[in-house]
Each structure stands twice: as structure tokens, then as C-alpha cells.
Design an enzyme around this catalytic site. Structure first.
Site, PDB file in Angstrom:
ATOM      1  N   SER A 104      42.817  34.822  35.647  1.00  0.00           N
ATOM      2  CA  SER A 104      42.558  35.978  34.794  1.00  0.00           C
ATOM      3  C   SER A 104      41.585  35.604  33.681  1.00  0.00           C
ATOM      4  O   SER A 104      41.772  34.603  32.980  1.00  0.00           O
ATOM      5  CB  SER A 104      43.873  36.480  34.187  1.00  0.00           C
ATOM      6  OG  SER A 104      43.643  37.579  33.350  1.00  0.00           O
ATOM      7  N   GLY A 105      40.528  36.416  33.513  1.00  0.00           N
ATOM      8  CA  GLY A 105      39.527  36.161  32.478  1.00  0.00           C
ATOM      9  C   GLY A 105      38.364  35.327  32.956  1.00  0.00           C
ATOM     10  O   GLY A 105      37.464  35.005  32.172  1.00  0.00           O
ATOM     11  N   THR A 109      36.217  40.639  37.976  1.00  0.00           N
ATOM     12  CA  THR A 109      35.915  42.073  38.003  1.00  0.00           C
ATOM     13  C   THR A 109      34.429  42.326  37.780  1.00  0.00           C
ATOM     14  O   THR A 109      33.813  43.146  38.468  1.00  0.00           O
ATOM     15  CB  THR A 109      36.745  42.808  36.932  1.00  0.00           C
ATOM     16  OG1 THR A 109      38.134  42.615  37.208  1.00  0.00           O
ATOM     17  CG2 THR A 109      36.451  44.303  36.938  1.00  0.00           C
ATOM     18  N   ASN A 156      42.441  37.996  28.628  1.00  0.00           N
ATOM     19  CA  ASN A 156      41.305  38.788  29.108  1.00  0.00           C
ATOM     20  C   ASN A 156      41.453  40.219  28.605  1.00  0.00           C
ATOM     21  O   ASN A 156      42.517  40.820  28.744  1.00  0.00           O
ATOM     22  CB  ASN A 156      41.290  38.759  30.648  1.00  0.00           C
ATOM     23  CG  ASN A 156      40.105  39.480  31.241  1.00  0.00           C
ATOM     24  OD1 ASN A 156      39.237  39.961  30.510  1.00  0.00           O
ATOM     25  ND2 ASN A 156      40.060  39.570  32.552  1.00  0.00           N
ATOM     26  N   SER A 159      41.691  42.708  32.114  1.00  0.00           N
ATOM     27  CA  SER A 159      42.313  41.971  33.208  1.00  0.00           C
ATOM     28  C   SER A 159      42.781  42.925  34.298  1.00  0.00           C
ATOM     29  O   SER A 159      43.449  43.929  34.031  1.00  0.00           O
ATOM     30  CB  SER A 159      43.511  41.175  32.670  1.00  0.00           C
ATOM     31  OG  SER A 159      44.175  40.525  33.722  1.00  0.00           O
ATOM     32  N   SER A 160      42.440  42.616  35.537  1.00  0.00           N
ATOM     33  CA  SER A 160      42.907  43.424  36.670  1.00  0.00           C
ATOM     34  C   SER A 160      44.380  43.120  36.896  1.00  0.00           C
ATOM     35  O   SER A 160      44.749  41.978  37.175  1.00  0.00           O
ATOM     36  CB  SER A 160      42.110  43.097  37.932  1.00  0.00           C
ATOM     37  OG  SER A 160      40.761  43.427  37.784  1.00  0.00           O
ATOM     38  N   GLY A 387      43.888  36.030  40.085  1.00  0.00           N
ATOM     39  CA  GLY A 387      43.821  34.596  40.281  1.00  0.00           C
ATOM     40  C   GLY A 387      45.157  33.941  39.995  1.00  0.00           C
ATOM     41  O   GLY A 387      46.144  34.587  39.632  1.00  0.00           O
ATOM     42  N   GLU A 389      48.114  32.236  38.234  1.00  0.00           N
ATOM     43  CA  GLU A 389      48.604  32.482  36.872  1.00  0.00           C
ATOM     44  C   GLU A 389      49.727  31.505  36.519  1.00  0.00           C
ATOM     45  O   GLU A 389      50.687  31.332  37.290  1.00  0.00           O
ATOM     46  CB  GLU A 389      49.112  33.927  36.717  1.00  0.00           C
ATOM     47  CG  GLU A 389      48.000  34.951  36.805  1.00  0.00           C
ATOM     48  CD  GLU A 389      48.451  36.356  36.456  1.00  0.00           C
ATOM     49  OE1 GLU A 389      47.567  37.212  36.249  1.00  0.00           O
ATOM     50  OE2 GLU A 389      49.669  36.596  36.386  1.00  0.00           O
TER      51      GLU A 389
END
Length: 1010
Positions: A104-105, A109, A156, A159-160, A387, A389
Site C-alpha cells: 500500500s502506497g 493505482t 497512503n 489506498s485501494s 500489496g 500488508e
């Protein structure tokens, strides 16, 4: 070439590192990040480091650079791998996919957005409307899915919180014809609870902060997110997102995609209902539970178009089916009611998100596809999924996400090895076995039937009675105690980083992750009472009703337990892996350089951890196994032929392979290469760099030589072109001149016999070279034409003609009538018809004055109304000769009252009307003011033009002296005995004859009103 981006920027392909070690890998990655080179290759894999700033490496110009080029031709870029995937799809009719992974981050995206933009930009060159529509929907869907599926986390700002896989369908022309979006594991718990410093999904804040006052009022909302428990935590969180602009963008995107107004209203009504659900509180008196906030309940009922009583009852009670088929109502405790409320809110959001994805799919799906008519339908898939985590508190969501990444890592290694081994076999090169970590053992730990963690969780969820998370953990400890990648505090009592009856740890390929078992069973069950489903299915809102098809079943019909969340996710991930496995893959591996979102900070330890768990070093090793570099013979030859005298500029050998062998032999590294069927394989990067250095030395020399040759060729071409141009111009000019003469001759050949002597003949447009000749010719023709006309005029009429021509030059277009169409008699006083009573008296006086004063001809004579020196108007006779102007008394046998030399007159002034007033200006500023009157020949005859024409012709032609004629629109200006006067014209009813009347600043000529 991508490998030679510049030595100061390190190696643009990790395969070309001198030694494949973590230290060299990290050193190269850090150098390129510091130099602003955020993309680096591992063969055809792109490693992307999040720059945390805007980079000027995107847009139309960059797209043009990478369009249709090979990977090695330009510096590493997302556009390059996008183009490679598109070319493989279009040229070889292969389904391809681009897998974007990272934590994440790390920029996944944004990477997917740039890939979509590139594909959209290079397709549909003919701008077909239906293809443009599909492209717009595909691009705009990102905006909508981000709003409803992304949130700010501590790592992030965007973040998705769901996984997304998008298939883009292409026709045989390579234009997008549709697509399909798959979503995976939306993070529902975020709807009701967020960690410190994080926010709920963007959609809530965009509605509250970007919605209009009218919209918020209709939804019973206020603009402050802190007013709602579900968004209170993130209300004060700082973020780089602009919620107001985001709301406008989402509304625009929904409209472009094709959502109706009713559907958009329903979306925001559901969001408002979720926010208001958080405000619903319960109290218990020990026996029954009551809803405290009845107003919020009524608002939710209105927004969901349900009955308030039904909604209240669903929140406070649930129906249970007994063994005999009887249905009873069971009241909730306050704790159970809160649990049901939160479960309902999470389910509302999940159903809404799933419906939005389905609605977009209904718009972009390929319609009326027929392979026979439309040809093969190929696909490019783009996977943007969460991703790996590792948080301080890792729960069920992190467990599922990390399992997904284990599956994708397994696929990544398998496909990379398969690709490498396939290429070696095709080229006839001996394959060398490569040792790598196979994470199948970790995948089995999670998904193996009857033994894996998911099976243990499902068994616990199906067991009757009170089964807690701790009981489930004990079963996992019992069943998995011998597994090398599983442990817990019970199995390793000395490890104090875990707590008893709470934590277990999995040794993932990316590192050890400690999970908290609390909430695992509830999240896996994803329990939502059938009463809530039934309530929503019975909503009067048709859009909302469609989201809950399972609500039509009664409580007695719901007998089969639904699949658990973990099993559903496992099945979807297995299907995803199968889908990706049958496509040609391209990879984008995203790395997060630091936790501070700084564009300059590179956290070595943080990045090294990501490099390790992404398996990038293993990827380099796989790529370099045996041979670090490979290239088709024709491309290798094209790039390095200038380094060998036998291949520059073109070789004469039997094949490109022989020419490549000549280059390799000349440089002395024939022991470091292998020759495949179509490619050259180079074992070590040093051999390649020796070639590159020699090429870099020769390139400036070749460039100068080519510039010299090309400039000379350009100059010669320019010179030949100019000569040809001048030759063509000369021939064309001569042709145009001749053509003009021929045209002139044909048009004017018979003008002598024409009645108008060619006046009506249209002149042809001359070429530029004959413009002056044309003007002279036109003038000569006009003179000749005038001469022909004049020759027919009797000598006795010539004076009248000249006078009319003179009058024409000064009065045409300025005065309404000046007597052009009638015969000019000039000497009206001697005309018996005009003056029958007085002509006999005037004729002897005229002869006497001719003898006495010696004038030769009369220019004009007639009766006029004149103003005398006492400012009185009287009738007088006017005689204008070529020497004098006489003022005569008609009542006294035309006695001469005054004689004025013609030399003293300088000009005349007349009006633009039909009056007969004339001012004759003198050099002594004692002007003559008079008004001509008609005789009996024609009383209303205009004689002003005749007088003016005669004087003007005489002065200009005979005396060669100027005679100014002024036509006035209003008052005439003159001097009488040196004093300025003004004369105006007025019509007066009842006035029989024109006469002067004195005014303050001069005179007024009164004329009859007819």
C-alpha cells in the site's frame, strides 16, 4: 537503447549488474531514484519506485516516443511495458495481462491509470464514436471505483481497499470494444471502524464536503463528517485529496458512464442511510431494547423507501425458524442490536459497491459479438490488487490479502521460469536449472482442503454451539503444530512478541506476519440476518431492490449456509490465477521508498525488505541464469554494425547470424556468447558494455558524417527544387501571358462593329505580370470608346457635352437632380420659347454688350431671384459670358445694373437638394447669392447643373484655372461685403415661388411645399 540511459543514472536493467547481490541491487535502485529515474527493468519486468511528486514524463509527447517502439529502444517506462503488451496482443493475437503489485502506497493505482491512459491514447486512430465511448467509460470507471473503493490510510492517502482486475477486449483492428471489471475483497469493516489517523471510504467525505446544500438537505445530512460516528475518526485526518473536486468528478463520471439520475440519487441515498445508521443508538431497560434516535430512523426509512416500523423491528428483533418449521421472533440485546446495525451498514456498502461494478460492466461489456463476423476478440488484463500488508495489528483482512499475494508470487515465479525455459528451448540453448524459493508450502498452509487455515476457520464457523476465536486458535495450533511456516505463543512459549490465546504467526515469503485471531470467525461468517435482506428486498426503490435478490427468500427457505468469506475469496483468487495463467504476463513491481511520503528520502531498510518479499533479486537471477542478455540477430546487427568493418554500413554475408558472428569475433568475446536459432545470447554484461563503449565512441563521428552528407543532400535537393520551381514559374508565366492575349483577342475582336463599341465586354483577369499593361489597355479602350462616341456628336453640341461632363464630375451622386437628361439651351433670356415676352428686348442688349465689352460667347443667361446689397430679394436677369457676369433689370429693358469680371470668381456652392440656389464665390469676399427660376419652356426645370457645368468647363478647359464647386448637405456659407453669412433652405406651405428671407446669421430660402 534502454541499457544505455547514461552511466550517471546507473543500470537501467538490473540484469546488467556486474554481480547479482542485494547490495548492488539496492545501490543501483537508490542511485536511479535520486536521479529521478523511477523506472528500471528486470528484462521485461518494470520496477517502479513511487516518486511522491509530479513527474514530467507522461502525456502526449511521451506517448508518441514510446508508441510502437521496442522495450530496449527507450528508457524504462510504464508506457514501454504497456506498448509491449498491446503489440503482443495485436500482432500475435495473444491475450496478455499486466500485473501491478506492491504494498500500500507504492503507486499501484497511479500506475494502472497511466497504463489505461496509454492504451486509450494509442488506439482508435480513426476516432470512431463507438470506440471513443468505450474508452471514455473505461477511463472514467477508475474515478468512480477510486471514490467508492479507496480510502486514506496511515500509509497512503489514496489506498485501494479492494482488488481490481480489468479485462479490456479488443477487435481485430486493435481497438477496444468493451471490457469487464472483477473486484475482490472490499474492506467492509472500514465502513464502521477505522484505525487512528485513517478515514472511511472517499465517497462519504466527498458527499459531505462536496455535496450542495440542497442535496445534503434532501438526504438529511450536514456537511461536517464529525457529526457521524462512521466518519468521525477521519474527519480531522489530513489528506492530499480534495473532496469537493472529487465529488464533482465522480458525478461527471457517473453521467458519462451512463448512470441514470434515479440511479445516482439511489447511490447517495444509500450512503446517507449508512451515515445515519451510525447515529442510531439503543438502550435497554433489562428486558427490552429501544431505539433512542427515532428521527434518524425515520430519515433512514425515507431514504431506503421502507416502512419505519419495519426498519425498527428489523433492528430490534430477528426471526428464527424452529425445527418444526415454525417462525418465532427473538429480541436483540443492546450489544446484538449494535452488531446487527453495523453488519447492516457494511452489507449496504458492499452491495452498493458490487452493484456499481456490475452496472459499469453492463455498459462496457462486448455486445453482439460474433467471431465469424468480427474476427478474433483479444484481451489485455490489468490487475491492480492490494500489496503485502504487515500492520501493528493484523486481522482477517490482512490474512486474506497476504494469501492473495502468496498466490500471485507463486504465479510470478512459475510464469517467469516458464517464459525463460520456453525461450531457451525455442532457441536451442541448453537450460540450466535454477534454485528458487517455492512458496507452494505457504499456499498449502492457507488453502489446503481439510488441513489449511481456511478449512479450520470454516469448520469452526459450521460447528454448533459457542465456538470462539480462541477455540479456533487452539484447533489451528493442534493441526498445524508441525508446519515449518506456522507458529503461535502456545507452540513457542518463549516468544513474548505474541500473546497466549490471541496471536499466531505465518512465515510468508515476504516476511513473518503476526495475526490477531480476534474477530476472525465473525468476519469469516460475515453474518447478516435474513430480516435485513428481506427488508431491503421489499424496498419501493427498484434500484435498491435489485441489490438484494436473496431477500425474497423467507426465513424457512434459508436452509443452506452461505459460503464463508475466506472460501469465497479463495475461490475468486484461484479463478484469477487461472485467468492470468493463460495469458502472456507483463509485470509492474511497485516499491515504496519511505513512510514519510517524501520525494527525496530513500529508506534503505524499508526498500530492501520490499525487494526481498517481491522476489526481485530471484527474478534477476532467473533472467541471468546462463545468459544475461539476448537479442534477435537483426536488431543486434542494426545496433552494433558500425563497430565492425565487415558489417558497416551493410554486410555482404549470407545471413545476419554470420554478420553477428563477425562482430563478436572482431571484439574477441566469442567464448562468452551462444547462438540461438534467431537470437544471440550474451553470458556476462561486461561483453555487452565493451560493445556499447565502442559504439558510444563511434556515434558522434557517424553523426557528424551523416549530418554533413545529409546537409549536402538537402542543399542539392533544395537547389534542384528551386531551379525546377523557377523553370516552371517562367513557363507558366509565359503561358498565362499568351493565354491572356488570346483571351483579349477573342473577346475584343469585333468591338468595332458592336453598337456599344465593347463597353459591355467583360475584361479577363490579367496575370500579375500584366497588371500595369491591363490598366493601360483598359484606359486606351475607354479613350477609343469615348472617341467613337464623341465622333458622332455634332460640333454644335460639343459645348453642351463638355459642360455636362464637367458637371458630372462634381455633382454626380451628390445632388439629386442637375438636368443631365435634358438639352441645355444656355442662353435662356434670348430663347423665344422660354422668354416669349422679353427675348425681343434682351437680344439687342446682348449684341450691344458683345460689341462694347468684346466677349465672344454667352455661357449662361436666365431669370433669377437675387439678394441685393440692402438684403432685399428681387428678380434679376443673369448673363454669364466668357469675360463678364452681368446683373440685368428685366423690368427696364434689361438695363445693366452691375458688371463683374469673370476673373474675380473662384468657385460656386450649391445644395444637395432640388432647390435652385447657387452661391458664386469671388476673390473679394463679396459673393453673389441667387436662386434660378424656370421660364415658360419648363417652369420646374433644374438649371443649377447647367450653370455650374458651363462655368466649370470654361474655367478648367479654356482658362486652365481652378473653379471649386462645393455641394452642401445643410447650410451654404458665403461672404457679402466681407461679412460671413449662412443660407439654409426651408419648405413653406402656401409658398408659390422660391424667395429669400433674412435670418439672424444670413438668409433662408423658402421653397414651395410640393
Amino acid at each position: 537503447m534502454a541499457e544505455l540511459e547514461g552511466l550517471e543514472f546507473g543500470k537501467s536493467d538490473f540484469v546488467l549488474l556486474d554481480e547479482v547481490t542485494m547490495e548492488q541491487f539496492m545501490e543501483n535502485l537508490k542511485l536511479r531514484f535520486e536521479k529521478g529515474r523511477i523506472y528500471t527493468y528486470i528484462g521485461e519486468v518494470v520496477v517502479s519506485v513511487n516518486p511522491y511528486r509530479q513527474m514530467d514524463i507522461y502525456g502526449k509527447d511521451a506517448i508518441d516516443v514510446y508508441r510502437g517502439r521496442e522495450l530496449y529502444e527507450n528508457p524504462p517506462h510504464l508506457y514501454a511495458v504497456s506498448d509491449a503488451a498491446y503489440k503482443a496482443m495485436k500482432r500475435r493475437a495473444k491475450d496478455t495481462c499486466i500485473v501491478i503489485s506492491g504494498e500500500s502506497g507504492a503507486g499501484k493505482t497511479e500506475a494502472s491509470k497511466y497504463i489505461m491512459q496509454y492504451i486509450a491514447a494509442i488506439t482508435n486512430p480513426s476516432q470512431r464514436a463507438e470506440v471513443e465511448s468505450v474508452k471514455n467509460v473505461l477511463l472514467k470507471s477508475n474515478c468512480v471505483l477510486e471514490a467508492f473503493g479507496n480510502a486514506k490510510t496511515n500509509r497512503n492517502d489514496n489506498s485501494s481497499r479492494f482488488g481490481k482486475y480489468m479485462d479490456i477486449n479488443f477487435n481485430f483492428n486493435g481497438d477496444p470494444t468493451g471490457g469487464h471489471i472483477h473486484n475482490y475483497l472490499l474492506e467492509k469493516p472500514r465502513v464502521v471502524q477505522q484505525q487512528d489517523g485513517e478515514r472511511n471510504f472517499h465517497s462519504f467525505y466527498q458527499l459531505l464536503r462536496g455535496g450542495s446544500d440542497e442535496t445534503l438537505t434532501s438526504l438529511h445530512l450536514q456537511s461536517d463528517p464529525a457529526a457521524y460516528p462512521y466518519t468521525k475518526e477521519g474527519a480531522a485526518a489530513t489528506t492530499s485529496n480534495n473532496d469537493r473536486c472529487g465529488h464533482k468528478a465522480v458525478l461527471s463520471a457517473l453521467d458519462i458512464i451512463g448512470f441514470s439520475k434515479e440511479e445516482i440519487n439511489t447511490i447517495y441515498q444509500i450512503l446517507a442511510s449508512i451515515l445515519l445508521l451510525g447515529n442510531v443508538q439503543f438502550e435497554s431497560d433489562g428486558e427490552t431494547v429501544q431505539v433512542l434516535s427515532q428521527e434518524a430512523l425515520n430519515h433512514i426509512s425515507e431514504l431506503t423507501v421502507t416502512e419505519p416500523d419495519s426498519l425498527s423491528k428489523t433492528l430490534l428483533y430477528r426471526r428464527v425458524a424452529t425445527g418444526g418449521g415454525e417462525v418465532i421472533e427473538k429480541g436483540h440485546t443492546a450489544e446484538e442490536a449494535c452488531f446487527g446495525r453495523d453488519a447492516f451498514a457494511k452489507a449496504l456498502y458492499e452491495r452498493l459497491f458490487g452493484w456499481i461494478v456490475g452496472r459499469i460492466n453492463s455498459v462496457i461489456e462486448v455486445k453482439d459479438y460474433n467471431p465469424v463476423l468480427h474476427g478474433k476478440n483479444t484481451v489485455i488484463g490489468v490487475l491492480d490488487i492490494y500489496g503485502f500488508e504487515i500492520f501493528d495489528n493484523n486481522s482477517f483482512e490482512q490474512f486474506c490479502i497476504n494469501y492473495c499475494n502468496e498466490k500471485l508470487q507463486q504465479l510470478f515465479i512459475e510464469l517467469i521460469l516458464r517464459q525463460e525455459q520456453g525461450e531457451y528451448n525455442r532457441e536451442g540453448i541448453t537450460w540450466q536449472h535454477i534454485d528458487y524459493f517455492n512458496n507452494q508450502i505457504i499456499v498449502d498452509l492457507v488453502e489446503q482442503p481439510h488441513k489449511g487455515i481456511i478449512s479450520i476457520l470454516d469448520e469452526a464457523c459450521l460447528t454448533a454451539g459457542k465456538v470462539t476465536d480462541m477455540v479456533c486458535l487452539d484447533r489451528m495450533d493442534t493441526n498445524l503444530a508441525q508446519h515449518p511456516h506456522y507458529t503461535s505463543r502456545k507452540l513457542t512459549p518463549t516468544d513474548k512478541t505474541m500473546d497466549f490465546k490471541k496471536h499466531f504467526r505465518i512465515r510468508h515469503y515476504a516476511g513473518d506476519v503476526t495475526y490477531s485471531v480476534e474477530g476472525f470467525l465473525d468476519k469469516n461468517k460475515d453474518l447478516l440476518f435474513q430480516d435485513f435482506k428481506h427488508l431491503m428486498y421489499n424496498s419501493a426503490n427498484p434500484v435498491l431492490k435489485k441489490m438484494w435478490p436473496d431477500g425474497q427468500l423467507s426465513i424457512t427457505e434459508v436452509t443452506k449456509r452461505p459460503l464463508t468469506t475466506a472460501t469465497l475469496f479463495k475461490n475468486s483468487i484461484i479463478a484469477l490465477v487461472d485467468k492470468l495463467g493463460c495469458k502472456e504476463p507483463y509485470y509492474v513491481r511497485c516499491i515504496k521508498p519511505n513512510e514519510m511520503k517524501s520525494p527525496v528520502l530513500f529508506d534503505d531498510a524499508r526498500c530492501q525488505h520490499q525487494v526481498a518479499y517481491l522476489g526481485l533479486l530471484e527474478n534477476v537471477m532467473v533472467r541471468r541464469a546462463g545468459f544475461a542478455y539476448r537479442q534477435p540477430y537483426n536488431r543486434f546487427l542494426q545496433r552494433y554494425k558500425m563497430t565492425c568493418e565487415y558489417t558497416w554500413p551493410n554486410h555482404l554475408m549470407a545471413s545476419d547470424r554470420e554478420a553477428v558472428e563477425a562482430i563478436v569475433t572482431q571484439h574477441g568475446f566469442q567464448d562468452d556468447v551462444a547462438y540461438g536459432h534467431t537470437k544471440l545470447f550474451v553470458r556476462t554484461p561486461r561483453s555487452l558494455f565493451s560493445l556499447e563503449q565502442e559504439r558510444a565512441t563511434l556515434i558522434p563521428i557517424l553523426v557528424l558524417f551523416l549530418q554533413k552528407v545529409w546537409r549536402g543532400a538537402l542543399a542539392r535537393m533544395r537547389c534542384r527544387r528551386m531551379r525546377a520551381i523557377y523553370t516552371i514559374m517562367g513557363c507558366y508565366k509565359r503561358y498565362k501571358v499568351k493565354a491572356h492575349f488570346w483571351e483579349m483577342k477573342s473577346r475584343f475582336a469585333s468591338v468595332r462593329t458592336m453598337t456599344d463599341y465593347g463597353k459591355s465586354v467583360e475584361w479577363p483577369t490579367p496575370p500579375a505580370a500584366l497588371s500595369q499593361f491591363h490598366n493601360i489597355t483598359v484606359m486606351l479602350h475607354r479613350r477609343w470608346w469615348a472617341r467613337q462616341i464623341v465622333k458622332k456628336i455634332p460640333p454644335s453640341d460639343m459645348q453642351e457635352v463638355r459642360a455636362k461632363v464637367a458637371a458630372l464630375t462634381v455633382l454626380s451622386g451628390k445632388r439629386k437632380d442637375w438636368g443631365l437628361s435634358r438639352a441645355w439651351e444656355r442662353d435662356y433670356l434670348a430663347n423665344v420659347l422660354d422668354c416669349p415676352k422679353t427675348s425681343s428686348a434682351f437680344i439687342p442688349i446682348s449684341k450691344e454688350l458683345r460689341i462694347r465689352d468684346g466677349y465672344s460667347r454667352v455661357l449662361f443667361s436666365g431669370i433669377c431671384r437675387k439678394v441685393n446689397r440692402f438684403n432685399k430679394s428681387t428678380d434679376r436677369g443673369l448673363l454669364v459670358t466668357d469675360r463678364y457676369v452681368y446683373k440685368l433689370e428685366p423690368k427696364k429693358q434689361y438695363k445693366v445694373l452691375k458688371r463683374i469680371s469673370l476673373d474675380t470668381f473662384t468657385g460656386a456652392s450649391v445644395t444637395s437638394g432640388v432647390d435652385q440656389m447657387v452661391v458664386l464665390h469671388t476673390s473679394s469676399q463679396d459673393d453673389v447669392l441667387l436662386c434660378l427660376t424656370g421660364g415658360e419652356l419648363c417652369p420646374n426645370q433644374d438649371r443649377v447643373g447647367e450653370l455650374v457645368g458651363m462655368l466649370l468647363d470654361y474655367f478648367t478647359r479654356v482658362r486652365k484655372a481652378p473653379f471649386a464647386v462645393k455641394v452642401c448637405q445643410s447650410a451654404l456659407q458665403l461672404h457679402m461685403r466681407g461679412k460671413p453669412k449662412s443660407v439654409t433652405v426651408e419648405t413653406k406651405a402656401g409658398q408659390n415661388n422660391a424667395d429669400f428671407k433674412k435670418s439672424r446669421d444670413g438668409f433662408i430660402l423658402l421653397v414651395p411645399a410640393h
